[in-house]
Write a protein that holds these residues in place. Structure first.
Motif, PDB file in Angstrom:
ATOM      1  N   GLY A 143       0.896  -1.278   0.044  1.00  0.00           N
ATOM      2  CA  GLY A 143      -0.013   0.137  -0.002  1.00  0.00           C
ATOM      3  C   GLY A 143       0.893   1.342  -0.125  1.00  0.00           C
ATOM      4  O   GLY A 143       1.830   1.457  -0.482  1.00  0.00           O
ATOM      5  N   LEU A 305     -10.931   7.170  -8.871  1.00  0.00           N
ATOM      6  CA  LEU A 305     -11.043   6.321  -7.537  1.00  0.00           C
ATOM      7  C   LEU A 305     -12.018   6.667  -6.610  1.00  0.00           C
ATOM      8  O   LEU A 305     -12.174   5.984  -5.721  1.00  0.00           O
ATOM      9  CB  LEU A 305      -9.650   6.437  -6.966  1.00  0.00           C
ATOM     10  N   ARG A 308     -13.855   3.904  -4.201  1.00  0.00           N
ATOM     11  CA  ARG A 308     -13.123   2.702  -4.196  1.00  0.00           C
ATOM     12  C   ARG A 308     -12.140   2.657  -3.265  1.00  0.00           C
ATOM     13  O   ARG A 308     -11.554   3.678  -2.929  1.00  0.00           O
ATOM     14  CB  ARG A 308     -12.251   2.425  -5.501  1.00  0.00           C
ATOM     15  N   TYR A 309     -11.786   1.447  -2.738  1.00  0.00           N
ATOM     16  CA  TYR A 309     -10.825   1.656  -1.521  1.00  0.00           C
ATOM     17  C   TYR A 309     -11.254   2.243  -0.324  1.00  0.00           C
ATOM     18  O   TYR A 309     -10.156   2.736   0.313  1.00  0.00           O
ATOM     19  CB  TYR A 309      -9.410   1.670  -2.260  1.00  0.00           C
ATOM     20  N   MET A 311     -13.017   3.009   3.561  1.00  0.00           N
ATOM     21  CA  MET A 311     -13.292   2.377   4.918  1.00  0.00           C
ATOM     22  C   MET A 311     -14.264   3.076   5.534  1.00  0.00           C
ATOM     23  O   MET A 311     -14.188   4.161   5.938  1.00  0.00           O
ATOM     24  CB  MET A 311     -11.978   1.997   5.553  1.00  0.00           C
TER      25      MET A 311
END
Length: 335
Positions: A143, A305, A308-309, A311
């Motif tokens: 990451g 993006l 996306r990704y 939390m």
């Protein structure tokens, strides 16, 4: 169709009145800015909490409440640990607020629409993050590191903990930095024995009592109370944000369109800045819904993006038993 535009241009519009939105409203108004705070849910009063004890915990849980909730539209929210007949009004109705996920990627999304949002249903556990989190990529090679360090963030942890009040103990472990605590929790005999044995066997480990916020007996988020007392906060509940509007020339945000939850009328509020604090998923929704000629794929989505990704809030609980002991044991000061 927009049926009304506020005559006033606010210095800032904050969307969402939960953990981040309430603090944003407090900080901005205390700096002298005129702020509009939009909350999708209803206002709250003491009557919303008459079935809770002084710490905010429900006076009892029952399986039947979950079954009835499933039958009346809260089939997702009823799966959360803190859900009960006493707290069900602090969770949304899933039929009225549906969402979908791929069949093989179900996500359990806790949602609360009222002043304070999920501040009324979360566990109040507030450990600090550290460079073990912020710089994890440098440690494990996966990451990307966060673009900040713990030392940069520490003064803000200090400020928030001092204002809200946190129970905790100083353990000196770099992975979970110590904070500023108003009280040190006491441990039960079982907890003390467990802590002693763990740390004796593994000297590098620490068994820590929960680091928790002091219960808010006023129910209305304390930062919102502080912001209202400045005289510079306009609070509007039942205002479901629809999209962030932008100036066609500069492309910068210039306001928020929202729907009155009761009348269904669409309004526009004008502001020099917009702060999205509507939880991770709702904030992403607003940015994607704010597509315009200058931002065809959504506001802030030039990389593609957005959504996306990310939390959102996740709940994780592990229960265990100790041979020879019975009953629930915890620090009475945290009740």
């Amino acid at each position: 169709m927009v049926t009304g535009v506020t005559s006033k241009t606010y210095d800032a519009i904050v969307v969402g009145s939960g953990a981040t939105g309430s603090m944003a409203a407090k900080e901005l108004t205390e700096k002298g800015l005129e702020v509009l705070l939009l909350e999708a849910g209803r206002n709250i009063s003491e009557l919303d909490f008459q079935d809770l004890d002084s710490s905010g915990h429900p006076k009892g849980l029952e399986i039947g409440a979950r079954v009835r909730a499933i039958l009346t539209g809260q089939h997702i929210q009823a799966r959360f640990t803190g859900f009960s007949r006493h707290t069900r009004h602090l969770y949304v109705n899933d039929r009225e607020n549906p969402y979908t996920t791929p069949k093989d990627q179900f996500y359990l999304w806790p949602r609360g629409r009222q002043l304070g949002g999920r501040l009324h249903t979360w566990g109040r556990v507030v450990p600090r993050m550290s460079d073990y989190d912020f710089k994890a990529a440098s440690r494990d090679g996966h990451g990307e590191d966060w673009p900040l360090t713990y030392q940069e963030l520490a003064p803000y942890y200090d400020k928030v903990e001092t204002f809200l009040g946190v129970y905790g103990s100083r353990e000196g472990h770099p992975a979970v930095p110590d904070g500023r605590y108003v009280k040190t929790p006491t441990l039960s005999a079982l907890e003390s024995d467990f802590k002693k044995k763990v740390e004796a066997k593994w000297s590098e480990r620490r068994d820590m009592p929960l680091r928790m916020l002091v219960p808010n007996l006023k129910r209305v988020p304390l930062p919102v109370i502080e912001a209202l007392e400045t005289g510079r906060l306009t609070l509007r509940t039942d205002a479901v944000a629809k999209q962030v509007t932008t100036d066609p020339v500069t492309g910068y945000a210039d306001g928020v369109e929202f729907v009155d939850r009761i009348t269904r009328a669409v309004h526009k509020a004008r502001g020099r800045a917009v702060v999205l604090c509507a939880s991770t998923i709702e904030s992403v929704r607003l940015l994607l819904n704010s597509a315009c000629p200058r931002h065809p794929d959504g506001l802030g989505n030039s990389s593609g993006l957005l959504g996306r990704y990310f939390m959102d809030q996740c709940t994780s609980l592990v229960f265990g038993s100790i041979p020879g002991s019975t009953g629930w044991q915890c620090d009475p000061s945290l009740k």
